[in-house]
Design an enzyme around this catalytic site. Sequence first.
Site, mmCIF file in Angstrom:
data_model
loop_
_atom_site.group_PDB
_atom_site.id
_atom_site.type_symbol
_atom_site.label_atom_id
_atom_site.label_comp_id
_atom_site.label_asym_id
_atom_site.label_seq_id
_atom_site.Cartn_x
_atom_site.Cartn_y
_atom_site.Cartn_z
ATOM 1 N N GLU A 174 0.813 -1.221 0.000
ATOM 2 C CA GLU A 174 0.000 0.000 0.000
ATOM 3 C C GLU A 174 0.847 1.272 0.000
ATOM 4 O O GLU A 174 0.364 2.356 0.341
ATOM 5 C CB GLU A 174 -0.956 -0.022 1.195
ATOM 6 C CG GLU A 174 -1.843 -1.255 1.247
ATOM 7 C CD GLU A 174 -3.243 -1.043 0.699
ATOM 8 O OE1 GLU A 174 -3.782 0.053 0.842
ATOM 9 O OE2 GLU A 174 -3.801 -2.004 0.128
ATOM 10 N N HIS A 243 -3.969 1.818 7.733
ATOM 11 C CA HIS A 243 -2.597 2.120 7.329
ATOM 12 C C HIS A 243 -1.833 2.664 8.536
ATOM 13 O O HIS A 243 -2.426 3.264 9.438
ATOM 14 C CB HIS A 243 -2.558 3.185 6.220
ATOM 15 C CG HIS A 243 -3.064 2.704 4.913
ATOM 16 N ND1 HIS A 243 -3.836 3.494 4.072
ATOM 17 C CD2 HIS A 243 -2.926 1.525 4.267
ATOM 18 C CE1 HIS A 243 -4.145 2.824 2.982
ATOM 19 N NE2 HIS A 243 -3.606 1.630 3.076
ATOM 20 N N CYS A 358 -2.802 11.514 3.671
ATOM 21 C CA CYS A 358 -3.207 10.549 2.633
ATOM 22 C C CYS A 358 -3.134 11.166 1.238
ATOM 23 O O CYS A 358 -2.930 10.455 0.257
ATOM 24 C CB CYS A 358 -4.630 10.065 2.887
ATOM 25 S SG CYS A 358 -4.801 8.951 4.288
#
Length: 425
Positions: A174, A243, A358
């Site tokens: 990711e 995350h 993000c």
Amino acid sequence: MIVAEVNFDGLIGPTHNYAGLSLGNKASTAHAGAPSYPRQAALQGLKKMKCLMDLGLTQGVFLPPLRPVTSLLHYLGYKGNDKEILTKAALEDRPLFNTLCSASAMWAANAATVIAASDSGDGRIHFITANLSTMLHRSLEAETTCQQLNRIFSDSCYFAVHRALPYGQHFSDEGAANHMRLTPSHKESGLNIFVYGEKGSGPYPERQNRRASQAVARLSSLPFDKNYFIPQKAEAIAKGAFHNDVVAVANEYVLLAHAEAFEDQDVWLDRMAQHVEGFIPLIIDSISLEQAIKSYLFNSQIVTLPDNQMAIILPREVKADPAVWQVVETIIKGNNPISQAIVVDVHESMANGGGPACLRLRVPLSKKALAAVDQRYILNEERWGQLCCLVEEFWPERLLPDDLINPDLWKTAVKAHWALINWLG
């Protein structure tokens, strides 16, 4: 050689919507089916970019891929032109169709892992494209992301762009959302921290596999002593920290993390202190994991300013909880280089589980490396204003879930895509 960290933010696309596609992302699930505001979302992101520009920082941008994406439908055997196959998919398999419309590429922190030139084995900056294979809607981004990275960072004297790792849970990756770098300064060699989820440790999928992080380190020829592979706290994942950047963020020699971010956290903090000169850990235990995840305190951006002080860029949601805001005030008043807190409004992104951190990919660049970047992707006042005008003209004001199946929206998305191509030149 002067090295500064440049943030490349993802421009939020015109199909921004709340389809609830992301298992384990509590904000995404909570807002599933709610109306979204793509124009407002994109303008909020652009205002955050402008905020960093006004601080004297260099700001880059990634353009969104065209959505809905039709290549997957052709691959799955759908026949006809784009309108025909999209209409058929919307009727036959609505979850699949919603996947095709996702604007999740806006979260550039998941685009790739970036390894600094001063850390890599060949002295180049390495970009390892993330496969995002845990979620179908995100895995569709990898190919276009790799293409865009190759356009922006095409000079092989300074950059090496790697395609995504093999798809599947075995190498699920990711990107930078699970990677941190600690260093006395951006220009010096640093410690690369890869955070991963332990398999089967909770109710939600572990999106970062240790094998993937190890492959990233190998591909960039990172020396053995410049890597730590740290398991994320299982409890944090179970409570919605899908995350690492939901519970921890680092900038140069400063680490801001929740007390429950990592397994065996005290052990790892001791190791970091031994490896990083001047290491300052800001470990927060005065708020719960639930408060941290709801406010996205740790999904802030910590940036080094031209005067070598630091600023923390926070979502407005941190002010909704007095205990969280008290943490921010304590940090600013404390014995650390973070001298100011700047609150930005990225509510449309937050509602889908993405805070300020993000939305950006961090790239440490020397002056020569920055000059080698495709300058069309570096913003100035004029080009930033042009993007704002394009968003005002082409992005829908409001979308409901059923609006996604309207062919007029698809046409609008295509017009917006070509407007961005023309802006790029």
